[in-house]
Enzyme design. Structure first.
Site, mmCIF file in Angstrom:
data_model
loop_
_atom_site.group_PDB
_atom_site.id
_atom_site.type_symbol
_atom_site.label_atom_id
_atom_site.label_comp_id
_atom_site.label_asym_id
_atom_site.label_seq_id
_atom_site.Cartn_x
_atom_site.Cartn_y
_atom_site.Cartn_z
ATOM 1 N N HIS A 20 0.912 -1.406 -0.028
ATOM 2 C CA HIS A 20 -0.070 -0.075 -0.076
ATOM 3 C C HIS A 20 0.792 1.318 0.080
ATOM 4 C CE1 HIS A 20 -3.818 1.907 -0.557
ATOM 5 N NE2 HIS A 20 -3.417 2.863 0.528
ATOM 6 N N TYR A 46 1.412 5.154 -2.560
ATOM 7 C CA TYR A 46 1.751 6.502 -2.313
ATOM 8 C C TYR A 46 3.227 6.826 -2.555
ATOM 9 C CZ TYR A 46 -2.628 5.865 0.033
ATOM 10 O OH TYR A 46 -4.003 5.782 0.353
ATOM 11 N N HIS A 68 -9.645 0.069 -11.000
ATOM 12 C CA HIS A 68 -9.127 1.001 -9.853
ATOM 13 C C HIS A 68 -7.656 1.390 -10.218
ATOM 14 C CE1 HIS A 68 -8.407 2.641 -6.116
ATOM 15 N NE2 HIS A 68 -7.325 1.883 -5.746
ATOM 16 N N PHE A 69 -6.783 0.409 -10.237
ATOM 17 C CA PHE A 69 -5.589 1.055 -10.284
ATOM 18 C C PHE A 69 -4.984 1.620 -11.631
ATOM 19 C CE2 PHE A 69 -4.445 -3.822 -10.489
ATOM 20 C CZ PHE A 69 -3.569 -3.908 -11.607
ATOM 21 N N HIS A 70 -5.950 1.171 -12.732
ATOM 22 C CA HIS A 70 -5.553 1.828 -14.184
ATOM 23 C C HIS A 70 -6.037 3.282 -14.012
ATOM 24 C CE1 HIS A 70 -4.395 -2.132 -15.609
ATOM 25 N NE2 HIS A 70 -3.701 -1.274 -16.479
ATOM 26 N N ARG A 112 -10.019 -11.233 -12.030
ATOM 27 C CA ARG A 112 -8.763 -10.610 -12.446
ATOM 28 C C ARG A 112 -7.635 -11.646 -12.502
ATOM 29 N NH1 ARG A 112 -5.759 -7.511 -7.497
ATOM 30 N NH2 ARG A 112 -4.259 -7.175 -8.938
ATOM 31 N N ARG A 113 -6.698 -10.984 -13.286
ATOM 32 C CA ARG A 113 -5.370 -12.205 -13.132
ATOM 33 C C ARG A 113 -5.669 -13.359 -14.273
ATOM 34 N NH1 ARG A 113 -4.902 -11.493 -7.217
ATOM 35 N NH2 ARG A 113 -3.169 -9.943 -6.965
HETATM 36 FE FE1 HAS Z 1 -5.957 1.642 -4.101
HETATM 37 C C1 HAS Z 1 -6.255 -1.906 -4.238
HETATM 38 C C2 HAS Z 1 -7.867 1.442 -1.395
HETATM 39 C C3 HAS Z 1 -5.498 4.917 -3.613
HETATM 40 C C4 HAS Z 1 -3.258 1.513 -6.572
HETATM 41 N N1 HAS Z 1 -4.835 0.078 -5.434
HETATM 42 C C5 HAS Z 1 -5.184 -1.206 -5.367
HETATM 43 C C6 HAS Z 1 -4.313 -1.857 -6.077
HETATM 44 C C7 HAS Z 1 -3.443 -0.768 -6.786
HETATM 45 C C8 HAS Z 1 -3.842 0.334 -6.250
HETATM 46 C C9 HAS Z 1 -2.371 -0.947 -7.579
HETATM 47 O O1 HAS Z 1 -9.044 -0.794 0.624
HETATM 48 C C10 HAS Z 1 -3.972 -3.447 -6.616
HETATM 49 C C11 HAS Z 1 -3.307 -4.120 -5.691
HETATM 50 C C12 HAS Z 1 -3.440 -5.470 -6.197
HETATM 51 O O2 HAS Z 1 -2.506 -5.827 -7.505
HETATM 52 O O3 HAS Z 1 -3.863 -6.142 -5.540
HETATM 53 N N2 HAS Z 1 -6.561 2.932 -2.833
HETATM 54 C C13 HAS Z 1 -7.524 2.653 -1.807
HETATM 55 C C14 HAS Z 1 -7.645 3.854 -1.001
HETATM 56 C C15 HAS Z 1 -7.190 4.954 -1.742
HETATM 57 C C16 HAS Z 1 -6.562 4.276 -2.801
HETATM 58 C C17 HAS Z 1 -8.562 4.069 0.110
HETATM 59 N N3 HAS Z 1 -4.865 3.024 -4.717
HETATM 60 C C18 HAS Z 1 -4.729 4.474 -4.446
HETATM 61 C C19 HAS Z 1 -3.849 4.999 -5.353
HETATM 62 C C20 HAS Z 1 -3.181 4.159 -6.063
HETATM 63 C C21 HAS Z 1 -3.850 2.984 -5.894
HETATM 64 C C22 HAS Z 1 -3.624 6.773 -5.069
HETATM 65 C C23 HAS Z 1 -2.109 4.130 -7.101
HETATM 66 C C24 HAS Z 1 -1.526 5.311 -7.312
HETATM 67 N N4 HAS Z 1 -6.881 0.162 -3.123
HETATM 68 C C25 HAS Z 1 -7.567 0.099 -2.182
HETATM 69 C C26 HAS Z 1 -8.179 -1.336 -1.492
HETATM 70 C C27 HAS Z 1 -7.381 -2.042 -2.433
HETATM 71 C C28 HAS Z 1 -6.927 -1.210 -3.433
HETATM 72 C C29 HAS Z 1 -8.870 -1.497 -0.442
HETATM 73 C C30 HAS Z 1 -7.699 -3.731 -2.417
HETATM 74 C C31 HAS Z 1 -8.556 -4.137 -3.124
HETATM 75 C C32 HAS Z 1 -8.530 -5.654 -3.312
HETATM 76 O O4 HAS Z 1 -9.753 -6.195 -2.835
HETATM 77 O O5 HAS Z 1 -8.026 -6.379 -3.944
HETATM 78 C C33 HAS Z 1 -7.195 6.362 -1.381
HETATM 79 O O6 HAS Z 1 -5.726 6.782 -1.076
HETATM 80 C C34 HAS Z 1 -7.876 7.189 -2.209
HETATM 81 C C35 HAS Z 1 -7.918 8.692 -1.783
HETATM 82 C C36 HAS Z 1 -8.373 9.514 -2.863
HETATM 83 C C37 HAS Z 1 -9.267 10.654 -2.852
HETATM 84 C C38 HAS Z 1 -9.196 11.413 -4.078
HETATM 85 C C39 HAS Z 1 -8.922 12.979 -3.817
HETATM 86 C C40 HAS Z 1 -8.985 13.660 -5.222
HETATM 87 C C41 HAS Z 1 -8.207 14.522 -5.476
HETATM 88 C C42 HAS Z 1 -8.219 15.028 -6.879
HETATM 89 C C43 HAS Z 1 -8.845 16.406 -6.904
HETATM 90 C C44 HAS Z 1 -9.058 16.776 -8.035
HETATM 91 C C45 HAS Z 1 -8.961 18.199 -8.725
HETATM 92 C C46 HAS Z 1 -9.055 18.671 -10.006
HETATM 93 C C47 HAS Z 1 -8.480 19.334 -7.651
HETATM 94 C C48 HAS Z 1 -10.237 10.714 -1.704
HETATM 95 C C49 HAS Z 1 -6.767 14.730 -5.012
HETATM 96 C C50 HAS Z 1 -10.504 19.336 -10.112
HETATM 97 C C51 HAS Z 1 -10.202 20.221 -11.253
HETATM 98 C C52 HAS Z 1 -11.371 20.653 -12.134
HETATM 99 C C53 HAS Z 1 -10.863 21.574 -13.330
HETATM 100 C C54 HAS Z 1 -12.720 19.915 -12.021
#
Ligand code: HAS
Length: 556
Positions: free
Chosen positions: A230, A234, A381-383, A446-447
C-alpha cells in the site's frame, strides 16, 4: 524589483552533472514504459479475445512483464530522476558530489536487477505477476533481480537525503525548500515501506526458491508484501502531488496556496501509508477481524491528506483565476491554461482521481470489498489511479523536465502533439478502466487469461465489454508510442534553448510554517509506533501459530 528577483529564481538551471544523472533515470524509466506498453497491447488484445498469443509466449509472462515494467520499473526510475532534478533545482542548481555518486551507484544496481529479472521472466521462469504471490514460485534470480531494483532505489533515496543534509548544514535553522522536503518525505516513506518486501524476499522467497527450505509461510509472506504494497501506491502518488503542489501553481500563473498545508499532508502520508496493508487482505483467512478493522480505520484516515490536496488544488486554481479577473463561482475554470500540455495532462489525471479515489474508498469497506475483491474492478481501480492520475502527471512533467535537462525547448508544435497524446491516453483509459469497473461488478475475475468458460452464457455476455477494454488498450498503445516519440524528440531533436523548471512561489497570504513540520525524529518515531501497533501482534501470531507451510507451485 520583486518581479526581477522572481525572474532570476525561475531562470535557475539544473547544472550538467545533476542533469545527466536525472536524465539517466528519466530515460531509463521511459524505456521501461515503452516495453511495458508493448506487453500491455499484446496482453490486452489477447485478454479481449482479439488475438491469440503464440504457444511460446504465455499470457502470464506478458502480464508479468507489463506489471513489473509499468508498476515497478518505469515508476521507480522516473520518480528518482524527477526528485534528483527538483532537489538540485531548489537547492541552488546542483547536487553535492556525494549525492551524485550515490545516485549513480543506485542507478547501476537497478539496471542490473532489472536485466536479471527480465531474463527470468522471458525464459518463462517467473510468470508470477508483479505481486509475486507465494506459493507461486519463480526462479531465485527473479527475486534477486527485484531485490537489486529495490536496494538500488534505496541508494537513490540516500542521494536525496545527502543533498538535503548538505543544504540544511549550509542554512542552519531554516525550513528546507518545499520540493526538497517532499522528495525527502517520499523517499523516507519508501525506506519504511520497502522493509516489508526486503524481509519477504531475502528471508522467505530466496531461500525457498533455491530449495534451502522446503516450504513457505504463505500468510506471513502476503502480510509482508502488503506492508509494502500500500505505501508503494503512495510512493507513486506523492511525486505527482509534489508536481501539483509545487510546479503546477507556477505553470498556471498562480502561487502555492499554503506551504504548511502541503507539508502537513505529506507528513500524514509518512505516518499513515504503512499501517493499512490488511485492506488488501480483507478476505484472507487467518487474520483476526479486529486487526482488519484497525487497518480499515487507518485507511479512512489516510484518505484525509488526499482530501486536503483536493482542497489545496481548488484553492490554487480559484485564487489564480480570480487574480486574472475571473468572476462568479466557476469563472476561474475558464482562466486555466487548457492549451498548455504542462497543465492539461496533469489536470486530466487530477480529474480522474476523483472517481479513482472514490473507488479506493469503496474497496476499503469490508462488505463492498467482498463484491469487488479479485474481480477486474480492482484492475480498473489501479488503472484509474496509477495509470491515469500518476502517469498523466508524469507525462506532463516530462514535457518540460526533459527539455530543461537537455538544454532544449518544448515548441508550440510539440505542445500540440503532447495535447493530442494526453487526450488519446485519457480516452483509452476511460474506455479500458470504465469497462473493467463495470465488468468487475458483473463478477469478471482479474489475473486470468481469455476464456469463455466453455461457452457459458454469463461469460459470453461479458464479451462486448472485453472488446471495449481491448479498444481502450489500442488507444493507450498509440498514446504510449506518441509519448516515446516525444521523449526522443525532446531529448535529441527539439531546438536548443531554455525551458523553465517551474517552481511556485509561496502565496502572500499563506501563514508561517510551524517548525514541527520538519522534525524528522518525531515524525519517524510516530510512524514506527503506528506500524508496531498495526503489525506487531498479527505478525508474531502468524509466525507462532503458522499453518503448515506450502511447497512452491508453478501455475503457468
Ligand atoms: Fe488503491 C487496490 C484502497 C488509492 C493503487 N490500489 C489497489 C491496487 C493498486 C492500487 C495498484 O481498500 C491493486 C493491488 C493488487 O494488485 O492487488 N486505494 C485505496 C484507497 C485509496 C487508494 C482508500 N490506490 C490508490 C492510489 C493508487 C492505488 C492513489 C495508485 C497510485 N486500493 C484500495 C483497496 C484495495 C486497493 C482497499 C484492495 C482491493 C482488493 O480487494 O484487492 C485512497 O488513497 C484514495 C483517496 C483519494 C481521494 C481522491 C482525492 C481527489 C483528488 C483530486 C482532486 C481533483 C482536482 C481537480 C482538484 C479521496 C486529490 C479538479 C479540477 C477541475 C478542473 C474540476
Amino acid at each position: 524589483m520583486a518581479e526581477a528577483q522572481a525572474a532570476e529564481v525561475q531562470s535557475v538551471r539544473v547544472d550538467r552533472p545533476a542533469a545527466r544523472l536525472s536524465l539517466a533515470y528519466v530515460l531509463s524509466g521511459f524505456l521501461a514504459f515503452g516495453i511495458a506498453a508493448i506487453a500491455g497491447l499484446l496482453q490486452g488484445l489477447d485478454r479481449g479475445g482479439m488475438i491469440t498469443l503464440p504457444k511460446w509466449l504465455s499470457y502470464y509472462a506478458v502480464l508479468t512483464t507489463h506489471g513489473v515494467y509499468m508498476g515497478l520499473v518505469f515508476t521507480t526510475f522516473f520518480i528518482i530522476g524527477f526528485f534528483f532534478s527538483g532537489v538540485a533545482r531548489t537547492t541552488g542548481g546542483s547536487l553535492p558530489p556525494a549525492a551524485r555518486r550515490l545516485g549513480w551507484f543506485g542507478w547501476w544496481m537497478m539496471v542490473v536487477g532489472v536485466i536479471m529479472a527480465t531474463i527470468e521472466i522471458l525464459a518463462g521462469n517467473a510468470s508470477v505477476l508483479y505481486t509475486f504471490y507465494a506459493p507461486m514460485k519463480a526462479s531465485p534470480y527473479f527475486y534477486i533481480g527485484t531485490a537489486l531494483l529495490v536496494v538500488g532505489s534505496w541508494f537513490g533515496g540516500y542521494g536525496v537525503f545527502s543533498a538535503y543534509r548538505a543544504w540544511k548544514r549550509n542554512h542552519p535553522g531554516k525550513m528546507s525548500p518545499l520540493f526538497t522536503f517532499m522528495a525527502v518525505s517520499t523517499m523516507a516513506l519508501w525506506q519504511i515501506a520497502t522493509i516489508g518486501v526486503a524481509v519477504e524476499v531475502v528471508l522467505q522467497l530466496i531461500p525457498w526458491s533455491f530449495g534451502w527450505v522446503p516450504t513457505i509461510n504463505v500468510l506471513l509472506s502476503r502480510m509482508l508484501l502488503w506492508y509494502f504494497g500500500h505505501p508503494l501506491v503512495y510512493f507513486w502518488l506523492l511525486p505527482a502531488y509534489t508536481m501539483w503542489y509545487v510546479n503546477m501553481p507556477r505553470i498556471i500563473g498562480g502561487k502555492v496556496f499554503s506551504d504548511a498545508l502541503a507539508r502537513a499532508s505529506f507528513i500524514l502520508f509518512v505516518l499513515l501509508s504503512t499501517p493499512v496493508g490488511f485492506h488488501h487482505q480483507l478476505l484472507e483467512p487467518g487474520i483476526p477481524p479486529l486487526w482488519k478493522f484497525l487497518h480499515v480505520m487507518l485507511t479512512m484516515m489516510v484518505v484525509v491528506p488526499s482530501l486536503m490536496t483536493a482542497f489545496n488544488m481548488f484553492a490554487v486554481f480559484e485564487t489564480a483565476g480570480r487574480a486574472k479577473g475571473a468572476t462568479g463561482l466557476f469563472g476561474w475554470f475558464k482562466k486555466l491554461p487548457w492549451n498548455d500540455v504542462r497543465f492539461t495532462a496533469p489536470i486530466m489525471g487530477m480529474i480522474a482521481f476523483i472517481p479513482g479515489g472514490a473507488g479506493g474508498i469503496i474497496n476499503a469497506g469490508y462488505q463492498m470489498n467482498e463484491v469487488v475483491h479479485n474481480t477486474i474492478w480492482v484492475t480498473g481501480h489501479f488503472h484509474l489511479t496509477v495509470a491515469t492520475t500518476v502517469a498523466m502527471t508524469f507525462f506532463g512533467i516530462a514535457y518540460w523536465l526533459i527539455p530543461h535537462l537537455t538544454g532544449r525547448r518544448l515548441t508550440p508544435a510539440a505542445n500540440k502533439v503532447g495535447l493530442a497524446q494526453a487526450v488519446i491516453w485519457a480516452t483509452g483509459m476511460l474506455l479500458m478502466s470504465g469497462s473493467m469497473h463495470y465488468m468487475g461488478l458483473l463478477g469478471v475475475p482479474r489475473r486470468t487469461a481469455y476464456t469463455t468458460y466453455m461457452n457459458n452464457p454469463t461469460a459470453l455476455s461479458w464479451m462486448p465489454l472485453e472488446g471495449t477494454m481491448a479498444l481502450g488498450g489500442v488507444l493507450l498503445f498509440i498514446a504510449a508510442m506518441m509519448m516515446i516519440g516525444m521523449v526522443i524528440y525532446l531529448t535529441w531533436f527539439a531546438p536548443k534553448g531554455f525551458q523553465e523548471y517551474p517552481i511556485g512561489e509561496i502565496g502572500d497570504t499563506a501563514e508561517a510554517t510551524p517548525r514541527i513540520l520538519e522534525r524528522w525524529p518525531v515524525i519517524i518515531s510516530l510512524a514506527a509506533v503506528l506500524i508496531l501497533v498495526a503489525y506487531a501482534y498479527p505478525v508474531i501470531d502468524t509466525m507462532q501459530n503458522a499453518p503448515p507451510g506450502a511447497p512452491g507451485i508453478k501455475t503457468w
